[in-house]
Design a protein around this motif. Structure first.
Motif, PDB file in Angstrom:
ATOM      1  N   ASP A  68     -36.846 -15.663  14.969  1.00 16.10           N
ATOM      2  CA  ASP A  68     -36.625 -14.989  13.886  1.00 16.10           C
ATOM      3  C   ASP A  68     -35.049 -15.383  13.501  1.00 16.10           C
ATOM      4  N   GLY A  69     -34.742 -16.613  13.523  1.00 13.59           N
ATOM      5  CA  GLY A  69     -33.445 -16.971  13.019  1.00 13.59           C
ATOM      6  C   GLY A  69     -32.205 -16.632  14.174  1.00 13.59           C
ATOM      7  N   ARG A  70     -32.362 -16.238  15.146  1.00  6.15           N
ATOM      8  CA  ARG A  70     -31.387 -15.837  16.206  1.00  6.15           C
ATOM      9  C   ARG A  70     -30.671 -16.963  16.910  1.00  6.15           C
ATOM     10  N   VAL A  71     -31.649 -17.958  17.168  1.00  2.56           N
ATOM     11  CA  VAL A  71     -31.205 -19.025  18.099  1.00  2.56           C
ATOM     12  C   VAL A  71     -31.322 -20.156  17.492  1.00  2.56           C
ATOM     13  N   PRO A  72     -30.105 -21.050  17.166  1.00  5.50           N
ATOM     14  CA  PRO A  72     -30.030 -22.458  16.704  1.00  5.50           C
ATOM     15  C   PRO A  72     -30.516 -23.514  17.513  1.00  5.50           C
ATOM     16  N   LEU A  73     -31.116 -24.596  17.170  1.00 12.10           N
ATOM     17  CA  LEU A  73     -31.464 -25.498  17.609  1.00 12.10           C
ATOM     18  C   LEU A  73     -30.364 -26.318  18.043  1.00 12.10           C
ATOM     19  N   THR A  74     -30.457 -26.920  19.065  1.00  8.44           N
ATOM     20  CA  THR A  74     -29.178 -28.109  19.617  1.00  8.44           C
ATOM     21  C   THR A  74     -29.951 -29.492  18.823  1.00  8.44           C
ATOM     22  N   LEU A  75     -29.090 -29.914  18.099  1.00  8.15           N
ATOM     23  CA  LEU A  75     -29.505 -31.017  17.442  1.00  8.15           C
ATOM     24  C   LEU A  75     -29.047 -32.352  18.039  1.00  8.15           C
ATOM     25  N   HIS A  76     -30.075 -33.390  18.515  1.00 11.75           N
ATOM     26  CA  HIS A  76     -29.576 -34.462  19.181  1.00 11.75           C
ATOM     27  C   HIS A  76     -30.061 -35.484  17.890  1.00 11.75           C
ATOM     28  N   LEU A  77     -28.939 -36.028  17.059  1.00  9.46           N
ATOM     29  CA  LEU A  77     -29.087 -36.724  15.902  1.00  9.46           C
ATOM     30  C   LEU A  77     -28.966 -38.090  16.400  1.00  9.46           C
ATOM     31  N   LEU A  78     -30.324 -38.904  16.076  1.00 10.00           N
ATOM     32  CA  LEU A  78     -30.498 -40.052  16.698  1.00 10.00           C
ATOM     33  C   LEU A  78     -30.023 -41.249  15.712  1.00 10.00           C
ATOM     34  N   SER A  79     -29.947 -42.577  16.057  1.00 13.47           N
ATOM     35  CA  SER A  79     -29.877 -43.697  15.458  1.00 13.47           C
ATOM     36  C   SER A  79     -31.258 -44.278  15.108  1.00 13.47           C
ATOM     37  N   PRO A  80     -31.458 -45.126  14.114  1.00 14.07           N
ATOM     38  CA  PRO A  80     -32.671 -45.611  14.121  1.00 14.07           C
ATOM     39  C   PRO A  80     -33.345 -46.350  14.976  1.00 14.07           C
ATOM     40  N   GLY A  81     -32.443 -46.744  16.107  1.00 13.28           N
ATOM     41  CA  GLY A  81     -33.053 -47.246  17.371  1.00 13.28           C
ATOM     42  C   GLY A  81     -33.450 -46.228  18.356  1.00 13.28           C
ATOM     43  N   GLY A  82     -33.212 -44.830  17.935  1.00 15.14           N
ATOM     44  CA  GLY A  82     -33.495 -43.710  18.916  1.00 15.14           C
ATOM     45  C   GLY A  82     -32.590 -43.251  19.811  1.00 15.14           C
ATOM     46  N   ARG A  83     -31.248 -43.795  19.803  1.00  7.79           N
ATOM     47  CA  ARG A  83     -29.997 -43.563  20.574  1.00  7.79           C
ATOM     48  C   ARG A  83     -29.343 -42.318  20.145  1.00  7.79           C
ATOM     49  N   PRO A  84     -28.686 -41.338  21.087  1.00 11.96           N
ATOM     50  CA  PRO A  84     -28.232 -40.194  20.276  1.00 11.96           C
ATOM     51  C   PRO A  84     -26.779 -40.568  19.660  1.00 11.96           C
ATOM     52  N   LEU A  85     -26.467 -40.326  18.489  1.00  7.12           N
ATOM     53  CA  LEU A  85     -25.146 -40.548  17.739  1.00  7.12           C
ATOM     54  C   LEU A  85     -24.306 -39.084  17.628  1.00  7.12           C
TER      55      LEU A  85
END
Length: 850
Positions: free
Chosen positions: A785-802
């Motif tokens: 219900d909007g109370r908990v933010p997701l932790t975003l693992h933003l990935l490169s095109p190769g799938g590695r965390p940026l």
């Protein structure tokens, strides 16, 4: 009756409070520390028409605050404590037939409600400082709501709090909500850095010295407990100017015109009163306090607060079977309250002794979610119903484990109600384990010895040598009483234990002195009644290994003084996630005494049992004490009707990891536990590992019907058994509020990963997604219900965390330009726009030639 002091910030709200309670029987009152709610509200209600001359009972969580509030109100009326205003706390009472306002502590209120549910002569119950969320306060409110609904519609209930989700509480209670302004001056908050490897007392001493030099007024230092207070006090005594002699040297120290004082609940009344008085003219004070000074009492003259960021709060210790006071980080709400103490009389300063980067939980977690619940389960059994309106319901797994323990202690009847023994345990007002042991003492000498044991079990270890024999601790106590001091013992710890034992003897009405010597098994024979689940028999081939009555295995240390004893009872264990538990503290038990005291637990039976070597069920004829196998021989074929229970017992012994968990099932479990933690009002069952183990007979045993091997239970059958714990509507809520997948701006659906930490608490959910798929999205996606933010693992095109972030907007504004500069050359076939806000989200590379 003189009116409340008009300068109190709550004074303008008092007419609204009176009008609200005239029209509605419940009220939620929010007022910050210093508003005056504790003393002004009871006095303002004394002549309310609906009260009809009856008493007001106010629950005050702390003894210091209960005495202080009663004394202040009595002074307002020009009377002595015990006239119109009085108090009742443990082992102390100041009330009379004339008393109209009675301030009580938590255990007193529970006994009042249990002994007289009609609350004859009481017109209102006030719950002060409810934000502290003590278990007894939650239980008291739940019982009071039941009384109001079933027996006393005219009873008024007022829940008063300084920092709480008042809107949620008002909604739960179906009550009006009123808020009062506080009285506060600006407070400058700063973080006082620690030096490398600097202990707390050294950092606190430096902060106090600097505060005395830089700022006017008194200094209030928040520390977790008495031990830390004593250390900081000693450090200040050695660093400030030599102390002048003072009769109260044990609780205070003077340095020039600076007086150092301690404040905690165990101080004598006169010393507590002295701390609550203003400093002498021209003098300054440093008050070293526990969180009793956070909201319960007012300290005049404080301009500087130094906050350790710690408090001692009860946490369940599975090794001891009791809730222990652990030093834990405070909540942000508590930190704000503590800082506010510096701004009560003028502009102030608050120095925090933790790093600015450290993040605190928003609110204090309720005790009911993190302590052992045997006492609560016994109170509910005595009440005759557990269908009560709790602000946060007790976790089902912990409550089921508590009831299983009460059955072993003989506190519950066969149908689940309280037994005659259970009622006697309640009357003692202590943990059911200790109450069962104290009641089992057959004579006055045994009672005195049981009092010693109760004190020893509750206290910190008085020995520095750390052996595992409980008898060594008792002998040190006996030596202390005779004037001999063991070399490896703490005098202060033994003095505390001796005082606690005297208190137990007084409560039992025991006038016999404790024995000077004991037989080898006397301690264990009594302790078995407190820990019947931890009675242990030696393994047939390993003198260090023992089987416990609850089915688990435990092991002694190699150099144990208890090696080879045929029977033991453990007062303290260290549970290991896999393998045997470690016996940390135990005493020998006499088998003949066990057979005399627990005859119904020695049984002979024929049936299916788990063979750990063959990992299958076999039919055997066994002699047992609870789940301890004393003798066993082969029998006929396995009875299918007994097989399900035997396989369930095998899982209980081997642990949940023996079941065919898949990644998907663990994710589902994590989602259920997380949603129950984030949105407790949804009423999801507790499906943590601890709760599942405690409730195996309810959810797993039916899945073993017709099976004779553990590996006959496959992943699908396990999933069906788990999913059956949630009804259809809750399963729909689960999929809506904590979805498995989420749509992202690229048009794709991506998986959300949920996980629990080692303690079973939910970790922030994780969404791993390529950065290009989120172009144009400003706000971090949320669940629950909007109370908990997701932790975003933003990935490169190769799938590695940026980047790992919960602040997507901040990433686009501050971090993306650097990422774009670095990645554009490495991945030229993927879009890296200057303006990620207006770019089209995509999961594909750019077409060739573009």
């Amino acid at each position: 009756m003189p009116p409340p002091t008009p300068t109190l910030p709550i004074a303008p709200l008092l007419p609204d409070i009176r009008r609200s309670l005239q029209a509605h029987p419940r009220l939620v009152l929010e007022a910050p520390p210093g508003a005056g709610k504790t003393t002004a509200v009871p006095l303002a209600l004394l002549d309310a028409p609906w009260l009809q001359g009856r008493r007001i009972v106010m629950l005050e969580p702390r003894r210091v605050a209960a005495r202080s509030a009663a004394a202040f109100m009595a002074r307002q009326l020009g009377e002595d404590v015990g006239d119109s205003v009085g108090y009742r706390i443990r082992f102390e009472s100041r009330i009379s037939a004339r008393t109209r306002i009675e301030v009580v502590t938590e255990g007193i209120l529970t006994r009042m409600l249990q002994d007289d549910p009609l609350l004859d002569g009481v017109g209102a119950l006030l719950f002060d400082e409810f934000h502290e969320r003590h278990l007894a306060a939650d239980l008291g409110l739940a019982l009071a709501l039941d009384v109001q609904a079933q027996l006393r519609e005219d009873l008024r209930l007022v829940v008063m709090s300084a920092t709480l989700d008042g809107e949620r509480l008002a909604r739960l209670l179906d009550a009006p909500r009123l808020s009062s302004a506080g009285r506060a001056f600006p407070v400058q908050v700063a973080h006082f850095p620690a030096r490398r490897d600097e202990p707390l007392e050294a950092q606190a001493r430096r902060a106090v010295e600097q505060a005395l030099q830089q700022h006017p007024g008194d200094v209030l230092v928040f520390l977790p407990g008495q031990r830390e207070i004593a250390r900081v006090q000693a450090a200040l005594q050695s660093s400030l100017e030599p102390a002048r002699s003072a009769p109260e040297a044990s609780c205070s120290a003077h340095a020039g015109d600076v007086e150092v004082l301690a404040l905690h609940g165990e101080l004598p009344v006169e010393q507590q009163s002295r701390v609550l008085q203003p400093a002498p003219a021209g003098g300054r004070r440093v008050v070293l306090a526990t969180n009793v000074a956070e909201s319960s009492v007012t300290l005049p003259g404080v301009r500087v607060v130094i906050d350790s960021g710690l408090a001692r709060e009860p946490r369940f210790d599975p090794g001891s079977g009791f809730a222990r006071l652990d030093a834990v980080a405070i909540s942000q709400a508590s930190a704000d309250q503590r800082a506010g103490r510096a701004g009560r009389v003028a502009e102030g300063w608050a120095w925090r002794l933790w790093p600015q980067s450290q993040r605190l939980e928003a609110q204090r977690r309720p005790e009911i979610a993190q302590v052992e619940l045997a006492g609560l389960a016994l109170e509910l059994a005595a009440w005759g119903s557990d269908a009560l309106r709790f602000v946060d319901p007790p976790p089902p797994g912990a409550l089921a484990a508590a009831r299983e323990l009460l059955q072993r202690l003989g506190a519950l009847s066969d149908v689940g109600g309280v037994s005659a023994s259970g009622r006697r345990m309640l009357a003692l007002g202590t943990h059911p384990r200790l109450a069962a042991m104290l009641l089992a003492a057959p004579d006055a000498r045994a009672q005195a010895l049981a009092a010693d044991l109760a004190a020893l079990v509750e206290a910190r270890d008085p020995l520095r040598s750390r052996g595992d024999a409980l008898a060594d601790r008792w002998r040190a106590l006996a030596a202390f009483r005779s004037g001999r001091m063991p070399a490896d013992a703490s005098r202060a710890a033994l003095a505390t234990i001796d005082a606690a034992a005297r208190q137990w003897r007084r409560r039992l009405g025991c006038t016999v002195a404790p024995p000077a010597t004991i037989e080898a098994h006397e301690l264990g024979d009594l302790l078995a009644h407190a820990f019947p689940d931890r009675i242990a028999a030696r393994h047939a081939t390993d003198a260090l290994r023992y089987q416990l009555a609850n089915g688990r295995m435990a092991r002694l240390f190699e150099d144990s003084a208890l090696r080879g004893e045929p029977w033991l009872v453990a007062s303290e264990l260290r549970w290991e996630p896999r393998g045997d538990a470690l016996l940390l503290r135990a005493a020998p038990v006499d088998e003949a005494r066990l057979r005399a005291d627990f005859p119904d637990r020695f049984v002979e039976r024929e049936g299916a049992v788990w063979d750990a070597q063959r990992r299958a069920l076999v039919a055997r004829r066994e002699s047992r004490f609870d789940r301890i196998v004393l003798d066993s021989c082969p029998a006929g074929r396995v009875d299918p009707e007994q097989a399900a229970q035997a396989l369930t017992d095998a899982v209980r012994e081997l642990g949940l990891d023996v079941l065919p968990w898949s990644t998907g099932l663990r994710q589902w479990q994590a989602r259920v536990v997380a949603l129950g933690h984030w949105l407790p009002q949804r009423g999801l069952p507790d499906l943590s590992d601890a709760a599942l183990l405690a409730g195996l007979d309810d959810w797993l045993r039916p899945a073993f019907a017709g099976k004779t091997r553990l590996d006959a239970l496959d992943e699908d059958a396990l999933g069906q058994a788990l999913h059956a714990c949630l009804d259809w509507s809750l399963r729909r809520e689960l999929d809506r509020l904590v979805p498995v997948r989420i749509a992202v701006p690229s048009g794709q659906e991506r998986r959300i990963d949920y996980a629990l930490d080692h303690a079973g608490a939910p970790q922030p959910p994780v969404l791993a997604v390529k950065l290009q798929e989120l172009f144009g999205l400003a706000d971090t996606p949320r669940v629950a219900d909007g109370r908990v933010p997701l932790t975003l693992h933003l990935l490169s095109p190769g799938g590695r965390p940026l980047q790992v972030t919960q602040d997507l907007r901040g990433f686009w504004d501050r971090t993306y330009p650097e990422v774009r500069k670095e990645m554009k050359g490495r991945y030229p076939r993927h879009p890296w726009p200057d303006d990620p806000w207006s770019a089209t989200a995509t999961h594909r590379a750019k077409p060739r030639g573009t």
